[in-house]
Design an enzyme around this catalytic site. Structure first.
Site, PDB file in Angstrom:
ATOM      1  N   ARG A 113      47.111  49.595  43.249  1.00  0.00           N
ATOM      2  CA  ARG A 113      47.274  48.389  44.056  1.00  0.00           C
ATOM      3  C   ARG A 113      48.399  47.525  43.524  1.00  0.00           C
ATOM      4  O   ARG A 113      49.195  46.964  44.289  1.00  0.00           O
ATOM      5  CB  ARG A 113      45.960  47.606  44.093  1.00  0.00           C
ATOM      6  CG  ARG A 113      45.899  46.533  45.188  1.00  0.00           C
ATOM      7  CD  ARG A 113      46.336  45.174  44.707  1.00  0.00           C
ATOM      8  NE  ARG A 113      45.623  44.792  43.531  1.00  0.00           N
ATOM      9  CZ  ARG A 113      46.146  44.083  42.547  1.00  0.00           C
ATOM     10  NH1 ARG A 113      47.397  43.679  42.593  1.00  0.00           N
ATOM     11  NH2 ARG A 113      45.433  43.788  41.477  1.00  0.00           N
ATOM     12  N   PHE A 152      59.370  42.028  39.714  1.00  0.00           N
ATOM     13  CA  PHE A 152      59.412  40.572  39.831  1.00  0.00           C
ATOM     14  C   PHE A 152      59.449  39.977  38.431  1.00  0.00           C
ATOM     15  O   PHE A 152      58.518  40.189  37.649  1.00  0.00           O
ATOM     16  CB  PHE A 152      58.169  40.115  40.588  1.00  0.00           C
ATOM     17  CG  PHE A 152      57.997  38.628  40.766  1.00  0.00           C
ATOM     18  CD1 PHE A 152      58.613  37.951  41.806  1.00  0.00           C
ATOM     19  CD2 PHE A 152      57.168  37.906  39.914  1.00  0.00           C
ATOM     20  CE1 PHE A 152      58.410  36.595  42.008  1.00  0.00           C
ATOM     21  CE2 PHE A 152      56.956  36.549  40.101  1.00  0.00           C
ATOM     22  CZ  PHE A 152      57.586  35.892  41.145  1.00  0.00           C
ATOM     23  N   SER A 161      51.624  30.935  31.433  1.00  0.00           N
ATOM     24  CA  SER A 161      50.985  30.005  32.359  1.00  0.00           C
ATOM     25  C   SER A 161      51.856  28.794  32.679  1.00  0.00           C
ATOM     26  O   SER A 161      51.555  28.050  33.611  1.00  0.00           O
ATOM     27  CB  SER A 161      49.643  29.529  31.779  1.00  0.00           C
ATOM     28  OG  SER A 161      48.742  30.604  31.674  1.00  0.00           O
ATOM     29  N   THR A 187      55.353  44.603  35.981  1.00  0.00           N
ATOM     30  CA  THR A 187      54.960  45.851  36.641  1.00  0.00           C
ATOM     31  C   THR A 187      56.165  46.480  37.329  1.00  0.00           C
ATOM     32  O   THR A 187      56.955  45.801  37.977  1.00  0.00           O
ATOM     33  CB  THR A 187      53.859  45.571  37.686  1.00  0.00           C
ATOM     34  OG1 THR A 187      52.709  45.056  37.018  1.00  0.00           O
ATOM     35  CG2 THR A 187      53.476  46.830  38.442  1.00  0.00           C
ATOM     36  N   GLN A 303      12.300  48.119  38.747  1.00  0.00           N
ATOM     37  CA  GLN A 303      12.618  46.763  39.159  1.00  0.00           C
ATOM     38  C   GLN A 303      13.933  46.263  38.581  1.00  0.00           C
ATOM     39  O   GLN A 303      14.729  45.626  39.278  1.00  0.00           O
ATOM     40  CB  GLN A 303      11.474  45.815  38.770  1.00  0.00           C
ATOM     41  CG  GLN A 303      10.215  46.030  39.582  1.00  0.00           C
ATOM     42  CD  GLN A 303       9.121  45.031  39.226  1.00  0.00           C
ATOM     43  OE1 GLN A 303       9.335  44.132  38.411  1.00  0.00           O
ATOM     44  NE2 GLN A 303       7.955  45.187  39.827  1.00  0.00           N
ATOM     45  N   GLY A 363      24.351  54.061  32.084  1.00  0.00           N
ATOM     46  CA  GLY A 363      23.999  54.387  30.712  1.00  0.00           C
ATOM     47  C   GLY A 363      25.194  54.909  29.937  1.00  0.00           C
ATOM     48  O   GLY A 363      26.326  54.462  30.126  1.00  0.00           O
ATOM     49  N   GLU A 387      48.811  37.051  37.179  1.00  0.00           N
ATOM     50  CA  GLU A 387      49.013  36.255  38.387  1.00  0.00           C
ATOM     51  C   GLU A 387      48.177  34.969  38.342  1.00  0.00           C
ATOM     52  O   GLU A 387      47.603  34.528  39.334  1.00  0.00           O
ATOM     53  CB  GLU A 387      48.669  37.067  39.639  1.00  0.00           C
ATOM     54  CG  GLU A 387      49.258  38.452  39.623  1.00  0.00           C
ATOM     55  CD  GLU A 387      50.370  38.653  40.612  1.00  0.00           C
ATOM     56  OE1 GLU A 387      50.689  37.715  41.336  1.00  0.00           O
ATOM     57  OE2 GLU A 387      50.922  39.759  40.641  1.00  0.00           O
ATOM     58  N   ASP A 391      41.181  30.804  33.757  1.00  0.00           N
ATOM     59  CA  ASP A 391      41.057  29.370  33.481  1.00  0.00           C
ATOM     60  C   ASP A 391      42.084  28.548  34.244  1.00  0.00           C
ATOM     61  O   ASP A 391      41.789  27.440  34.720  1.00  0.00           O
ATOM     62  CB  ASP A 391      41.190  29.106  31.973  1.00  0.00           C
ATOM     63  CG  ASP A 391      39.996  29.627  31.199  1.00  0.00           C
ATOM     64  OD1 ASP A 391      38.937  29.844  31.812  1.00  0.00           O
ATOM     65  OD2 ASP A 391      40.125  29.821  29.970  1.00  0.00           O
ATOM     66  N   PHE A 407      46.900  19.928  33.650  1.00  0.00           N
ATOM     67  CA  PHE A 407      47.754  20.842  32.897  1.00  0.00           C
ATOM     68  C   PHE A 407      48.534  20.124  31.807  1.00  0.00           C
ATOM     69  O   PHE A 407      49.028  20.744  30.880  1.00  0.00           O
ATOM     70  CB  PHE A 407      48.740  21.539  33.842  1.00  0.00           C
ATOM     71  CG  PHE A 407      48.092  22.503  34.787  1.00  0.00           C
ATOM     72  CD1 PHE A 407      47.799  23.797  34.398  1.00  0.00           C
ATOM     73  CD2 PHE A 407      47.738  22.114  36.068  1.00  0.00           C
ATOM     74  CE1 PHE A 407      47.199  24.679  35.260  1.00  0.00           C
ATOM     75  CE2 PHE A 407      47.137  22.987  36.952  1.00  0.00           C
ATOM     76  CZ  PHE A 407      46.863  24.278  36.538  1.00  0.00           C
TER      77      PHE A 407
END
Length: 408
Positions: A113, A152, A161, A187, A303, A363, A387, A391, A407
């Site tokens: 993706r 990019f 950030s 990427t 359950q 498991g 991206e 947080d 910020f």
């Protein structure tokens, strides 16, 4: 491979473990909210993933190798720029179609993706929205067809950030700019033909440039040693006095608005894509719980297992509705960056929680590549961060509801 309650290997489960037996799960009939075109696009991509991605993805992940031959297939199924107009090489579809395509690709693997998301949202989209007509005609058809691969360049080694703190810069040199600096965690970069790069000019204004492979002083070394997104190729972008013609500057944008609008487009796709990873984990866990016998009955009959499955499906359903509503807003041009942040943050965190619960249901087998769960879990640890970190998206929502910037 799995064992029966008597400790012997179940050949039936072993034989089917690596097969892609995924069945879509839609507890609230969200499909009724989609158009036929959306369902057709999703079905085509799902078939492609089952045929081309699922049989090879575990091996490529184990080797830490990108299946680069899939780029052409991604182009053929319309995964590059689904919502870019067809005249420029895109799919000419709406934002919900873009979303369901990203969902199916990430159901196969987050790295697959990412290959498509970067190409469409972070390379084709800025050229389409901010580029000149000449730039659109020159690059977009080749990107849409997979002839060109793009990347990019925003994140820097010391500025993640806080992109406004970037130090990558350009200086005027007549009919060109001289570009210096570096970008990190990019990427597609080691094999990209072009890079959409964001840099500050001599006045400190952020500008977008199209940097082409082969320009002197431009290199893109690969990053090795990743435990996540191992089937996606990641690298750096290094610029040492790279002379970029002024004709390669995106003329219709200045400032952080440019890269942040691209990130909103990509984050929207991630909000859908993460649902695909969650669905794959849930589907595998549900099937395994029905086949795995302990104490004389399938573990699905206990359950605690049913609690896990019910909670997983509930969270997936909430994410499906959130993504659909966001898509309807995006189609109207009304989706805000804060709404996109909320969906990206919620849906990725949901998918990671689902992967962890699915691992417990499997498991010990959950940590093996006989099942997709651990691969999804490792991938989602990165998706939670890139991206916009988990947080940071929380603070974007906080600023939207309070009007106060936390910020700074």
């Amino acid at each position: 491979m799995a064992t029966n309650n008597n400790g012997t290997v179940s050949p039936t489960i072993e034989k089917k473990a690596r097969e892609d037996r995924f069945q879509f799960h839609d507890h609230y009939l969200v499909d009724d909210l989609l158009d036929e075109d959306h369902r057709m696009a999703r079905a085509a991509v799902r078939d492609w993933v089952k045929q081309e991605v699922s049989p090879i993805i575990e091996e490529y992940t184990e080797r830490g190798e990108c299946p680069t031959h899939l780029y052409k297939g991604l182009a053929e199924i319309g995964a590059f720029g689904p919502s870019i107009p067809a005249e420029y090489g895109g799919g000419g579809m709406d934002e919900i179609a873009y979303g369901v395509i990203m969902q199916e690709l990430e159901r196969g693997d987050s790295g697959i993706r990412s290959m498509a998301s970067v190409q469409g949202s972070l390379v084709m989209y800025p050229i389409y929205r901010f580029g000149s007509e000449e730039q659109k005609r020159k690059y977009l058809p080749k990107l849409g067809s997979g002839e060109f691969i793009g990347c990019f360049g925003l994140t820097e080694p010391d500025h993640g950030s806080n992109p406004d703190g970037m130090v990558t810069n350009i200086k005027d040199d007549g009919d060109a700019y001289i570009l210096n600096g570096a970008k990190m965690w990019i990427t597609n970069s080691p094999l990209a033909d072009i890079a959409v790069v964001w840099a500050k000019d001599e006045e400190g204004i952020i500008r977008g440039l199209i940097v082409e492979k082969g320009m002197e002083g431009f290199s893109a070394p690969q990053i090795h040693g990743k435990w996540s997104l191992r089937a996606s190729i990641t690298g750096e972008l290094v610029f040492e006095d790279v002379r970029v013609p002024k004709a390669n500057v995106l003329p219709h944008v200045q400032g952080l608005k440019g890269p942040l609008s691209c990130l909103s487009k990509a984050r929207y796709g991630i909000a859908w894509g993460a649902i695909g990873a969650a669905l794959d984990c849930y589907d595998s866990a549900l099937r395994y719980s029905m086949e795995r016998v302990q104490f004389g009955k399938p573990i699905a009959g206990f359950q605690l297992t049913q609690k896990k499955l019910a909670e997983m499906l509930t969270e997936i359903t909430k994410a499906q509705l959130l993504a659909w509503r966001l898509g309807t807003l995006a189609n109207k041009g009304q989706a805000t960056p804060a709404q996109i942040s909320m969906a990206k943050r919620n849906n990725v965190a949901m998918a990671l929680d689902v992967a962890r619960e699915a691992r417990q249901i499997h498991g010990g087998m959950g940590i093996t590549n006989e099942y997709p769960v651990m691969r999804h879990m490792m991938n989602l640890e990165t998706v939670l961060t890139y991206e916009g970190t988990h947080d940071i998206h929380l603070l974007i929502t906080g600023m939207a509801v309070t009007g106060i910037n936390a910020f700074k």
